[in-house]
Design an enzyme around this catalytic site. Structure first.
Site, PDB file in Angstrom:
ATOM      1  N   LYS A 204     -82.099 -20.454  15.571  1.00  0.00           N
ATOM      2  CA  LYS A 204     -80.644 -20.536  15.479  1.00  0.00           C
ATOM      3  C   LYS A 204     -79.996 -19.194  15.783  1.00  0.00           C
ATOM      4  CE  LYS A 204     -76.891 -22.084  12.461  1.00  0.00           C
ATOM      5  NZ  LYS A 204     -76.837 -22.928  11.065  1.00  0.00           N
ATOM      6  N   ARG A 214     -67.192 -25.465  12.099  1.00  0.00           N
ATOM      7  CA  ARG A 214     -66.643 -24.674  10.870  1.00  0.00           C
ATOM      8  C   ARG A 214     -65.074 -25.508  10.547  1.00  0.00           C
ATOM      9  NH1 ARG A 214     -68.963 -18.773  12.395  1.00  0.00           N
ATOM     10  NH2 ARG A 214     -71.288 -19.396  12.436  1.00  0.00           N
ATOM     11  N   LYS A 228     -72.144 -14.041  11.257  1.00  0.00           N
ATOM     12  CA  LYS A 228     -73.578 -14.574  10.539  1.00  0.00           C
ATOM     13  C   LYS A 228     -74.516 -13.744  11.231  1.00  0.00           C
ATOM     14  CE  LYS A 228     -71.836 -18.788   9.148  1.00  0.00           C
ATOM     15  NZ  LYS A 228     -72.021 -20.407   8.884  1.00  0.00           N
ATOM     16  N   GLU A 244     -89.518 -16.537  15.323  1.00  0.00           N
ATOM     17  CA  GLU A 244     -88.888 -17.274  14.270  1.00  0.00           C
ATOM     18  C   GLU A 244     -89.748 -18.713  14.371  1.00  0.00           C
ATOM     19  OE1 GLU A 244     -87.397 -16.889  11.854  1.00  0.00           O
ATOM     20  OE2 GLU A 244     -86.216 -15.090  12.052  1.00  0.00           O
ATOM     21  N   LYS A 259     -81.028 -24.199  18.652  1.00  0.00           N
ATOM     22  CA  LYS A 259     -79.635 -24.298  18.412  1.00  0.00           C
ATOM     23  C   LYS A 259     -79.051 -23.123  18.678  1.00  0.00           C
ATOM     24  CE  LYS A 259     -76.327 -25.368  14.710  1.00  0.00           C
ATOM     25  NZ  LYS A 259     -76.219 -25.128  13.262  1.00  0.00           N
ATOM     26  N   SER A 285     -71.057 -28.373  18.092  1.00  0.00           N
ATOM     27  CA  SER A 285     -69.724 -28.601  18.087  1.00  0.00           C
ATOM     28  C   SER A 285     -69.020 -28.121  19.508  1.00  0.00           C
ATOM     29  CB  SER A 285     -69.060 -28.127  16.842  1.00  0.00           C
ATOM     30  OG  SER A 285     -69.179 -26.796  16.639  1.00  0.00           O
ATOM     31  N   TYR A 324     -73.276 -35.130  19.030  1.00  0.00           N
ATOM     32  CA  TYR A 324     -71.907 -35.719  18.677  1.00  0.00           C
ATOM     33  C   TYR A 324     -71.565 -36.576  19.513  1.00  0.00           C
ATOM     34  CZ  TYR A 324     -71.630 -31.836  15.721  1.00  0.00           C
ATOM     35  OH  TYR A 324     -71.985 -30.781  14.667  1.00  0.00           O
TER      36      TYR A 324
HETATM   37  C1  PBG Z   1     -74.561 -24.306   8.868  1.00  0.00           C
HETATM   38  C2  PBG Z   1     -74.561 -25.110  10.156  1.00  0.00           C
HETATM   39  C3  PBG Z   1     -73.890 -24.746  11.313  1.00  0.00           C
HETATM   40  C4  PBG Z   1     -74.210 -25.759  12.230  1.00  0.00           C
HETATM   41  C5  PBG Z   1     -75.008 -26.905  11.494  1.00  0.00           C
HETATM   42  N1  PBG Z   1     -75.285 -26.337  10.339  1.00  0.00           N
HETATM   43  C6  PBG Z   1     -72.949 -23.634  11.240  1.00  0.00           C
HETATM   44  C7  PBG Z   1     -73.344 -22.387  11.474  1.00  0.00           C
HETATM   45  O1  PBG Z   1     -74.423 -21.973  11.223  1.00  0.00           O
HETATM   46  O2  PBG Z   1     -72.102 -21.635  11.327  1.00  0.00           O
HETATM   47  C8  PBG Z   1     -73.369 -25.959  13.528  1.00  0.00           C
HETATM   48  C9  PBG Z   1     -73.306 -27.163  14.002  1.00  0.00           C
HETATM   49  C10 PBG Z   1     -72.333 -27.343  15.196  1.00  0.00           C
HETATM   50  O3  PBG Z   1     -71.706 -26.581  15.651  1.00  0.00           O
HETATM   51  O4  PBG Z   1     -72.184 -28.328  15.661  1.00  0.00           O
HETATM   52  N2  PBG Z   1     -75.629 -23.815   8.361  1.00  0.00           N
END
Ligand code: PBG
Length: 334
Positions: A204, A214, A228, A244, A259, A285, A324
Protein backbone atom coordinates in the site's frame (compact mmCIF):
# COMPACT_ATOMS: atom_id res chain seq x y z
CA UNK A 1 -6.39 3.40 -56.41
CA UNK A 2 -4.08 0.76 -55.09
CA UNK A 3 -2.34 -1.30 -57.69
CA UNK A 4 0.16 -4.12 -57.43
CA UNK A 5 3.00 -1.65 -57.12
CA UNK A 6 1.49 -0.64 -53.75
CA UNK A 7 1.62 -4.19 -52.38
CA UNK A 8 4.20 -4.98 -49.76
CA UNK A 9 5.57 -8.48 -49.67
CA UNK A 10 4.69 -9.02 -46.02
CA UNK A 11 4.97 -12.45 -44.45
CA UNK A 12 3.37 -11.22 -41.25
CA UNK A 13 0.12 -9.25 -41.27
CA UNK A 14 -0.95 -9.01 -37.60
CA UNK A 15 -4.06 -7.08 -38.59
CA UNK A 16 -5.62 -10.35 -39.87
CA UNK A 17 -6.22 -11.13 -36.19
CA UNK A 18 -8.05 -7.83 -35.70
CA UNK A 19 -10.11 -7.80 -38.88
CA UNK A 20 -13.52 -8.92 -37.61
CA UNK A 21 -15.46 -8.94 -34.38
CA UNK A 22 -15.47 -12.75 -34.47
CA UNK A 23 -11.70 -13.20 -34.65
CA UNK A 24 -11.17 -10.44 -32.12
CA UNK A 25 -13.43 -12.26 -29.67
CA UNK A 26 -11.78 -15.60 -30.28
CA UNK A 27 -8.27 -14.41 -29.50
CA UNK A 28 -9.16 -12.17 -26.56
CA UNK A 29 -6.71 -12.85 -23.73
CA UNK A 30 -8.48 -11.35 -20.73
CA UNK A 31 -12.12 -10.87 -19.83
CA UNK A 32 -13.50 -8.79 -17.01
CA UNK A 33 -16.31 -10.51 -15.13
CA UNK A 34 -18.67 -9.28 -12.48
CA UNK A 35 -17.32 -12.19 -10.42
CA UNK A 36 -13.91 -10.46 -10.29
CA UNK A 37 -15.23 -7.49 -8.33
CA UNK A 38 -15.50 -6.45 -4.70
CA UNK A 39 -17.74 -3.46 -3.98
CA UNK A 40 -16.70 -1.06 -1.20
CA UNK A 41 -19.69 0.17 0.83
CA UNK A 42 -19.57 3.23 3.10
CA UNK A 43 -21.74 2.91 6.19
CA UNK A 44 -23.06 5.53 8.60
CA UNK A 45 -25.11 5.32 11.77
CA UNK A 46 -28.47 6.65 10.54
CA UNK A 47 -30.37 8.92 8.19
CA UNK A 48 -30.96 8.99 4.45
CA UNK A 49 -28.15 8.19 2.02
CA UNK A 50 -25.66 11.00 1.36
CA UNK A 51 -23.67 11.34 -1.82
CA UNK A 52 -19.92 11.81 -1.30
CA UNK A 53 -19.08 15.10 -2.92
CA UNK A 54 -15.74 14.04 -4.38
CA UNK A 55 -17.13 10.65 -5.49
CA UNK A 56 -20.34 11.33 -7.44
CA UNK A 57 -22.45 8.17 -7.59
CA UNK A 58 -21.07 6.80 -4.30
CA UNK A 59 -23.05 7.19 -1.09
CA UNK A 60 -22.88 6.69 2.65
CA UNK A 61 -25.67 4.34 3.69
CA UNK A 62 -27.42 3.71 6.99
CA UNK A 63 -27.17 0.10 8.24
CA UNK A 64 -30.47 -1.07 6.74
CA UNK A 65 -29.64 0.42 3.33
CA UNK A 66 -26.07 -0.91 3.45
CA UNK A 67 -27.39 -4.42 4.08
CA UNK A 68 -29.88 -4.12 1.23
CA UNK A 69 -27.20 -2.83 -1.15
CA UNK A 70 -24.85 -5.67 -0.20
CA UNK A 71 -27.53 -8.27 -0.89
CA UNK A 72 -28.55 -6.58 -4.16
CA UNK A 73 -24.92 -6.62 -5.31
CA UNK A 74 -24.69 -10.31 -4.52
CA UNK A 75 -27.91 -11.01 -6.44
CA UNK A 76 -26.42 -9.13 -9.38
CA UNK A 77 -23.32 -11.34 -9.33
CA UNK A 78 -20.82 -9.35 -7.24
CA UNK A 79 -19.32 -11.96 -4.87
CA UNK A 80 -17.92 -9.65 -2.19
CA UNK A 81 -18.32 -6.35 -0.37
CA UNK A 82 -15.82 -4.37 1.70
CA UNK A 83 -17.33 -2.31 4.50
CA UNK A 84 -16.05 1.08 5.66
CA UNK A 85 -17.47 3.19 8.50
CA UNK A 86 -18.08 6.91 8.69
CA UNK A 87 -18.66 7.60 12.38
CA UNK A 88 -19.58 10.92 14.03
CA UNK A 89 -16.63 13.13 15.04
CA UNK A 90 -17.60 12.97 18.71
CA UNK A 91 -17.02 9.20 18.75
CA UNK A 92 -13.42 9.61 17.56
CA UNK A 93 -10.42 9.92 19.87
CA UNK A 94 -6.63 9.76 19.70
CA UNK A 95 -6.55 5.97 20.20
CA UNK A 96 -9.46 5.08 17.95
CA UNK A 97 -11.28 3.40 20.86
CA UNK A 98 -14.54 3.10 18.92
CA UNK A 99 -12.85 0.49 16.71
CA UNK A 100 -13.12 -1.91 19.66
CA UNK A 101 -16.86 -1.59 20.23
CA UNK A 102 -18.46 -4.98 19.50
CA UNK A 103 -21.78 -3.15 19.10
CA UNK A 104 -20.20 -0.59 16.73
CA UNK A 105 -21.42 0.30 13.26
CA UNK A 106 -19.44 -2.24 11.23
CA UNK A 107 -19.98 -5.26 13.53
CA UNK A 108 -23.69 -4.39 13.45
CA UNK A 109 -23.85 -4.26 9.65
CA UNK A 110 -21.85 -7.50 9.38
CA UNK A 111 -24.20 -9.29 11.77
CA UNK A 112 -27.25 -8.08 9.84
CA UNK A 113 -25.83 -9.20 6.49
CA UNK A 114 -24.90 -12.59 7.90
CA UNK A 115 -28.31 -12.98 9.56
CA UNK A 116 -29.82 -12.97 6.04
CA UNK A 117 -27.83 -16.10 5.29
CA UNK A 118 -26.66 -15.02 1.83
CA UNK A 119 -23.42 -16.48 0.49
CA UNK A 120 -21.96 -13.01 0.03
CA UNK A 121 -18.33 -12.63 1.10
CA UNK A 122 -18.00 -9.87 3.69
CA UNK A 123 -14.66 -8.10 4.12
CA UNK A 124 -13.95 -5.47 6.77
CA UNK A 125 -10.96 -3.15 6.95
CA UNK A 126 -8.69 -3.37 9.97
CA UNK A 127 -7.14 0.06 10.58
CA UNK A 128 -7.86 2.88 12.97
CA UNK A 129 -8.23 5.88 10.64
CA UNK A 130 -12.04 5.96 10.58
CA UNK A 131 -11.95 6.06 14.39
CA UNK A 132 -9.07 8.40 15.27
CA UNK A 133 -9.50 12.15 15.67
CA UNK A 134 -6.12 12.73 13.94
CA UNK A 135 -7.02 10.50 10.97
CA UNK A 136 -3.96 8.24 11.18
CA UNK A 137 -4.23 4.46 10.87
CA UNK A 138 -2.49 3.81 14.16
CA UNK A 139 -1.92 4.95 17.72
CA UNK A 140 -0.36 8.40 17.69
CA UNK A 141 2.13 9.45 20.34
CA UNK A 142 1.48 13.15 20.92
CA UNK A 143 4.95 13.70 22.43
CA UNK A 144 7.03 12.21 19.64
CA UNK A 145 4.49 12.64 16.84
CA UNK A 146 5.11 8.99 15.98
CA UNK A 147 2.58 6.37 14.88
CA UNK A 148 3.55 3.60 17.28
CA UNK A 149 3.87 0.22 15.64
CA UNK A 150 3.50 -2.37 18.38
CA UNK A 151 0.76 -0.66 20.42
CA UNK A 152 -1.18 -0.29 17.16
CA UNK A 153 -0.81 -3.97 16.33
CA UNK A 154 -2.26 -4.89 19.74
CA UNK A 155 -5.37 -2.81 19.01
CA UNK A 156 -5.67 -4.22 15.48
CA UNK A 157 -5.60 -7.78 16.85
CA UNK A 158 -8.55 -6.97 19.09
CA UNK A 159 -10.36 -5.24 16.26
CA UNK A 160 -9.85 -8.24 13.95
CA UNK A 161 -11.18 -10.61 16.61
CA UNK A 162 -14.29 -8.46 17.16
CA UNK A 163 -14.95 -8.34 13.41
CA UNK A 164 -14.39 -12.10 13.19
CA UNK A 165 -16.86 -12.71 16.00
CA UNK A 166 -19.39 -10.47 14.25
CA UNK A 167 -19.12 -12.83 11.26
CA UNK A 168 -16.80 -11.35 8.62
CA UNK A 169 -15.28 -13.79 6.17
CA UNK A 170 -12.06 -11.83 5.71
CA UNK A 171 -10.38 -9.09 7.68
CA UNK A 172 -8.36 -6.67 5.59
CA UNK A 173 -5.56 -4.95 7.52
CA UNK A 174 -4.92 -1.69 5.66
CA UNK A 175 -2.65 -0.04 8.22
CA UNK A 176 0.87 -1.05 7.03
CA UNK A 177 2.22 -1.67 10.55
CA UNK A 178 5.06 -4.20 10.82
CA UNK A 179 4.18 -7.71 11.92
CA UNK A 180 0.42 -7.26 12.00
CA UNK A 181 -0.47 -10.19 9.75
CA UNK A 182 1.21 -12.79 12.00
CA UNK A 183 -0.22 -11.16 15.14
CA UNK A 184 -3.75 -10.97 13.73
CA UNK A 185 -3.58 -14.62 12.64
CA UNK A 186 -2.60 -15.65 16.19
CA UNK A 187 -5.35 -13.49 17.68
CA UNK A 188 -8.02 -14.95 15.37
CA UNK A 189 -6.93 -18.53 15.93
CA UNK A 190 -6.82 -18.05 19.71
CA UNK A 191 -10.49 -17.03 19.50
CA UNK A 192 -11.27 -20.12 17.39
CA UNK A 193 -11.76 -17.99 14.31
CA UNK A 194 -9.66 -20.16 11.99
CA UNK A 195 -12.33 -19.74 9.29
CA UNK A 196 -11.66 -16.00 9.03
CA UNK A 197 -9.20 -15.16 6.25
CA UNK A 198 -6.71 -12.32 6.02
CA UNK A 199 -6.69 -10.18 2.90
CA UNK A 200 -3.56 -8.12 3.48
CA UNK A 201 -3.18 -4.64 2.08
CA UNK A 202 0.36 -5.84 1.56
CA UNK A 203 1.68 -3.27 -0.88
CA UNK A 204 0.00 0.00 0.00
CA UNK A 205 1.55 3.22 -1.20
CA UNK A 206 1.36 6.65 0.41
CA UNK A 207 -0.82 7.90 -2.42
CA UNK A 208 -2.49 11.20 -3.23
CA UNK A 209 -5.29 9.15 -4.83
CA UNK A 210 -6.91 8.38 -1.44
CA UNK A 211 -8.19 11.94 -1.03
CA UNK A 212 -11.88 11.34 -1.85
CA UNK A 213 -11.97 8.25 0.42
CA UNK A 214 -10.88 10.41 3.31
CA UNK A 215 -13.86 12.68 2.57
CA UNK A 216 -16.07 9.60 2.54
CA UNK A 217 -15.06 8.42 6.01
CA UNK A 218 -14.55 11.94 7.32
CA UNK A 219 -10.84 11.53 8.04
CA UNK A 220 -9.45 14.31 5.85
CA UNK A 221 -7.78 16.82 8.10
CA UNK A 222 -8.00 20.36 6.77
CA UNK A 223 -6.99 21.10 3.23
CA UNK A 224 -3.50 19.70 3.61
CA UNK A 225 -2.56 16.17 2.71
CA UNK A 226 -2.43 13.80 5.69
CA UNK A 227 1.13 12.49 5.69
CA UNK A 228 1.21 8.69 6.12
CA UNK A 229 4.70 8.22 4.69
CA UNK A 230 6.13 6.78 7.92
CA UNK A 231 4.05 3.63 7.36
CA UNK A 232 2.72 3.59 3.78
CA UNK A 233 5.18 2.90 0.94
CA UNK A 234 7.07 5.45 -1.13
CA UNK A 235 5.50 5.47 -4.63
CA UNK A 236 9.06 5.39 -6.03
CA UNK A 237 9.81 1.96 -4.54
CA UNK A 238 8.96 -1.31 -6.26
CA UNK A 239 11.44 -3.60 -4.50
CA UNK A 240 10.38 -2.42 -1.07
CA UNK A 241 6.79 -3.20 -2.05
CA UNK A 242 7.72 -6.71 -3.15
CA UNK A 243 9.44 -7.28 0.17
CA UNK A 244 6.25 -6.22 1.99
CA UNK A 245 4.27 -8.70 -0.11
CA UNK A 246 6.74 -11.47 0.69
CA UNK A 247 6.63 -10.73 4.43
CA UNK A 248 2.81 -10.71 4.51
CA UNK A 249 2.77 -14.04 2.68
CA UNK A 250 5.27 -15.53 5.15
CA UNK A 251 3.23 -14.18 8.05
CA UNK A 252 0.13 -16.02 6.83
CA UNK A 253 -1.87 -13.70 4.57
CA UNK A 254 -4.38 -15.55 2.37
CA UNK A 255 -4.62 -12.86 -0.32
CA UNK A 256 -2.14 -10.08 -1.15
CA UNK A 257 -3.40 -6.69 -2.22
CA UNK A 258 -1.74 -3.89 -4.17
CA UNK A 259 -3.13 -0.39 -3.74
CA UNK A 260 -3.74 1.90 -5.63
CA UNK A 261 -4.20 -0.16 -8.80
CA UNK A 262 -4.15 1.79 -12.07
CA UNK A 263 -0.97 3.82 -11.45
CA UNK A 264 0.77 0.70 -10.05
CA UNK A 265 0.19 -1.95 -12.74
CA UNK A 266 3.90 -2.81 -12.75
CA UNK A 267 3.66 -3.59 -9.04
CA UNK A 268 0.63 -5.83 -9.59
CA UNK A 269 2.40 -7.80 -12.32
CA UNK A 270 5.55 -8.16 -10.23
CA UNK A 271 3.62 -9.41 -7.19
CA UNK A 272 1.70 -11.78 -9.49
CA UNK A 273 4.97 -13.22 -10.79
CA UNK A 274 6.35 -13.87 -7.31
CA UNK A 275 3.49 -15.42 -5.38
CA UNK A 276 1.15 -18.36 -5.76
CA UNK A 277 -1.47 -16.60 -3.62
CA UNK A 278 -4.40 -14.74 -5.18
CA UNK A 279 -3.57 -11.10 -5.89
CA UNK A 280 -6.09 -8.34 -5.24
CA UNK A 281 -5.91 -4.74 -6.43
CA UNK A 282 -7.81 -1.72 -5.13
CA UNK A 283 -8.91 0.81 -7.70
CA UNK A 284 -9.04 3.64 -5.19
CA UNK A 285 -11.28 6.65 -4.75
CA UNK A 286 -9.07 9.04 -6.71
CA UNK A 287 -8.93 6.68 -9.68
CA UNK A 288 -12.73 6.55 -9.64
CA UNK A 289 -13.04 10.32 -9.22
CA UNK A 290 -10.77 11.06 -12.19
CA UNK A 291 -12.84 9.00 -14.61
CA UNK A 292 -16.17 10.23 -13.26
CA UNK A 293 -15.07 13.87 -13.39
CA UNK A 294 -13.74 13.68 -16.94
CA UNK A 295 -16.84 11.78 -18.09
CA UNK A 296 -19.03 14.36 -16.38
CA UNK A 297 -17.42 17.04 -18.50
CA UNK A 298 -17.96 14.97 -21.63
CA UNK A 299 -14.21 14.45 -22.05
CA UNK A 300 -14.25 10.68 -21.62
CA UNK A 301 -16.81 8.02 -22.47
CA UNK A 302 -17.70 6.71 -19.01
CA UNK A 303 -18.58 3.11 -19.98
CA UNK A 304 -15.57 2.60 -22.20
CA UNK A 305 -13.11 4.34 -19.89
CA UNK A 306 -14.04 2.61 -16.65
CA UNK A 307 -14.19 -0.84 -18.26
CA UNK A 308 -10.78 -0.31 -19.83
CA UNK A 309 -9.36 0.84 -16.49
CA UNK A 310 -10.54 -2.39 -14.83
CA UNK A 311 -9.50 -4.66 -17.68
CA UNK A 312 -5.98 -3.20 -17.50
CA UNK A 313 -5.83 -4.04 -13.78
CA UNK A 314 -6.92 -7.60 -14.52
CA UNK A 315 -4.42 -7.93 -17.40
CA UNK A 316 -1.65 -6.82 -15.05
CA UNK A 317 -2.42 -9.86 -12.91
CA UNK A 318 -5.13 -9.05 -10.38
CA UNK A 319 -7.51 -11.92 -9.60
CA UNK A 320 -9.95 -9.69 -7.76
CA UNK A 321 -10.50 -5.96 -7.92
CA UNK A 322 -11.96 -3.61 -5.32
CA UNK A 323 -13.76 -0.91 -7.31
CA UNK A 324 -16.42 1.76 -6.82
CA UNK A 325 -17.60 0.90 -10.34
CA UNK A 326 -18.89 -2.51 -9.14
CA UNK A 327 -22.56 -1.42 -8.85
CA UNK A 328 -22.43 0.19 -12.31
CA UNK A 329 -20.82 -2.93 -13.81
CA UNK A 330 -23.43 -5.13 -12.13
CA UNK A 331 -26.25 -2.90 -13.38
CA UNK A 332 -27.41 -1.72 -9.96
CA UNK A 333 -29.19 1.60 -9.63
CA UNK A 334 -28.28 3.45 -6.45
C1 PBG B 1 -7.41 3.32 5.46
C2 PBG B 1 -7.81 3.05 4.09
C3 PBG B 1 -7.65 3.98 3.05
C4 PBG B 1 -8.23 3.40 1.93
C5 PBG B 1 -8.72 2.13 2.28
N1 PBG B 1 -8.44 1.92 3.63
C6 PBG B 1 -7.10 5.37 3.06
C7 PBG B 1 -5.78 5.66 3.54
O1 PBG B 1 -4.93 4.79 3.72
O2 PBG B 1 -5.54 6.83 3.80
C8 PBG B 1 -8.30 4.09 0.60
C9 PBG B 1 -9.34 3.68 -0.33
C10 PBG B 1 -9.63 4.63 -1.41
O3 PBG B 1 -8.99 5.69 -1.59
O4 PBG B 1 -10.58 4.34 -2.14
N2 PBG B 1 -6.77 2.46 6.22
Amino acid sequence: MANSSHKLALRRRPRRLRATEAIRRLIEEHVLNVSDLVAPIFCKESGPQEEIESMPGVFRHNPADAVRLALDLYEAGVPGVALFPCIPEEKKDAKGSAALDPAGLIPRVVREIKARGAGLLVIADVALDPYTDHGHDGVWNAETGEIENDPTVFVLCEMARILGEAGVDFVAPSDMMDGRIAAIRVSLDAAELERVGILAYAVKFASAFYGPFRDAIGSRRGKGYLDKRSYQLNPANLREGLLEAQLDEEEGADILMVKPAGPYLDVISNVRARTLLPVAAYQVSGEYAQIIAAAGKGWLDLEAAYRESLLAIKRAGADLIFTYFAPLFAGIKL
